[in-house]
Design an enzyme around this catalytic site. Sequence first.
Site, mmCIF file in Angstrom:
data_model
loop_
_atom_site.group_PDB
_atom_site.id
_atom_site.type_symbol
_atom_site.label_atom_id
_atom_site.label_comp_id
_atom_site.label_asym_id
_atom_site.label_seq_id
_atom_site.Cartn_x
_atom_site.Cartn_y
_atom_site.Cartn_z
ATOM 1 N N GLY A 220 0.819 -1.209 0.000
ATOM 2 C CA GLY A 220 0.000 0.000 0.000
ATOM 3 C C GLY A 220 0.852 1.257 0.000
ATOM 4 N N SER A 221 0.421 2.238 0.761
ATOM 5 C CA SER A 221 1.012 3.577 0.670
ATOM 6 C C SER A 221 2.443 3.672 1.199
ATOM 7 C CB SER A 221 0.129 4.594 1.396
ATOM 8 O OG SER A 221 -1.079 4.776 0.704
ATOM 9 N N VAL A 222 2.938 2.691 1.973
ATOM 10 C CA VAL A 222 4.339 2.789 2.390
ATOM 11 C C VAL A 222 5.271 2.635 1.186
ATOM 12 C CG1 VAL A 222 3.918 2.049 4.773
ATOM 13 C CG2 VAL A 222 4.460 0.324 3.032
#
Length: 487
Positions: A220-222
Amino acid sequence: MNKPIRTMSVFCLFLFLALLLNVTWVQYIKAGEYNDSGLNARVKDETLSRERGAILVAGRPVAESRPSDDRYKFQRVYPYRPYLYAPLTGYFALARSTLLENSQNKLLSGDDDRLFVNRLVDLVNNASPKGGNVSLTIDPAAQRAAYDGLAALGDNVQGGAVAIEPSTGKVLAMVSLPSFNPNKFADHDTAAVDAYDKAMQTRADKPLQSRATKIRLSPGSVFKLVTAAAAIESEGYDAESLVPGGPSYKLPGTNISINNGGRSCGSNQIPLTQALEQSCNTTFLALANQVGHEKMLEQAEKFGFNNGNLLRDFAESEQSASSYPTGDISDDFLAKTGMGQQDVQATPLQMAMVVAGIVNDGVVMRPYLVDQVRSPDLDVLETAEQEEFSRAISPSTASELRKMMVNTVDRGTASVAQIPGVRVGAKTGTAENCAGCQNYSWFVSYASEGGQEVAVAVMVQKSNASVVSGSGQAGPIARAIMDAVIK
């Protein structure tokens, strides 16, 4: 000599030659294979009757051998919080071993060449040979913080956490839940061991597989840190450069639009640092297409993606390669890789390496667990050497990424990681799972204070939480780990 005697002599000669060939085959050519075979009861009995060396954390044994009163002379024991250290030590059983018990087997069993002098002394003194000891890099306070934080999320929690010292690659914490009891595998009752093994193997939550190194999930966003790194490296951006923002992004070649979930991402262009602070999907979808597949792949692989042998002290079979797609992909799929979806998968170890490389001015060090090799008398035989894995990004790019990660903590989505008086940078992540399934919660961070630095990655695959977010589940655990290291 008459013919019958001559015939019998030749026959006996052939028998003698066959015997010599068989002895040569068994004692020389096949000796190693027979010696390593799990079916060799003599070798197994000899191994279990030898005092195996200890695995030490801060001088304390987390695996050791104690005298036994059964047919074997020693019992392998995991004396201190076995569930806490099982994803590191693995287990040593009657027929097999895993993780550090496997990779360090020669030393622990006493067969390592570095113990030759010790074996020679034991032989002269007619003493039973002993195994060597291994001291780990683990910080016990960080290990406890990671385990206790994950365990507090509920009885059914599934997750992993890794902490790395960026400048060396030392693994300071590595935790996986659910865990298992290695003492149950070390039991000398074969039936009991088989029953426990079957119970563990058939569980849907896979307690024998490390969620720190083996289980891969969408980051995801990491992963936006990798996308940002690729954009800065290839497009010449810095933290203040203007990049695409806006409330939504239409995937190329489709009628599908992805929005930002109400975050503050402007109406047109915004600074890159704001995009990371607010985790703007629209920005990183657009940047992935702008950078292109070739450079995105190159950047991901420089951090370690698509490499199945990241951790030096685990066998390759105990790890999984984090993945970024290597074949041709459509522009809409490429865009989604920029936000850590669409066939992008990562382990906590991999994401900790990404952060560690950013902290270490772009140089990624290979992670390792074994700090020192010691004799049975605990004399230091060898201290581990640090190994550079790659130069993933330039020092200037690393500096810009650190600045943006700090801004994300100070005024963005990762404020939960704040530690008073400590420089902390972080990135949150929530990755989509299947329809109707709980999303994955991610949090990556670093802390720097007084010459001490730590890079952390926490992944929560499943918990009892009704609302899932990186800052909600994984963030407090990452903060506790950093706080434990930066004392």
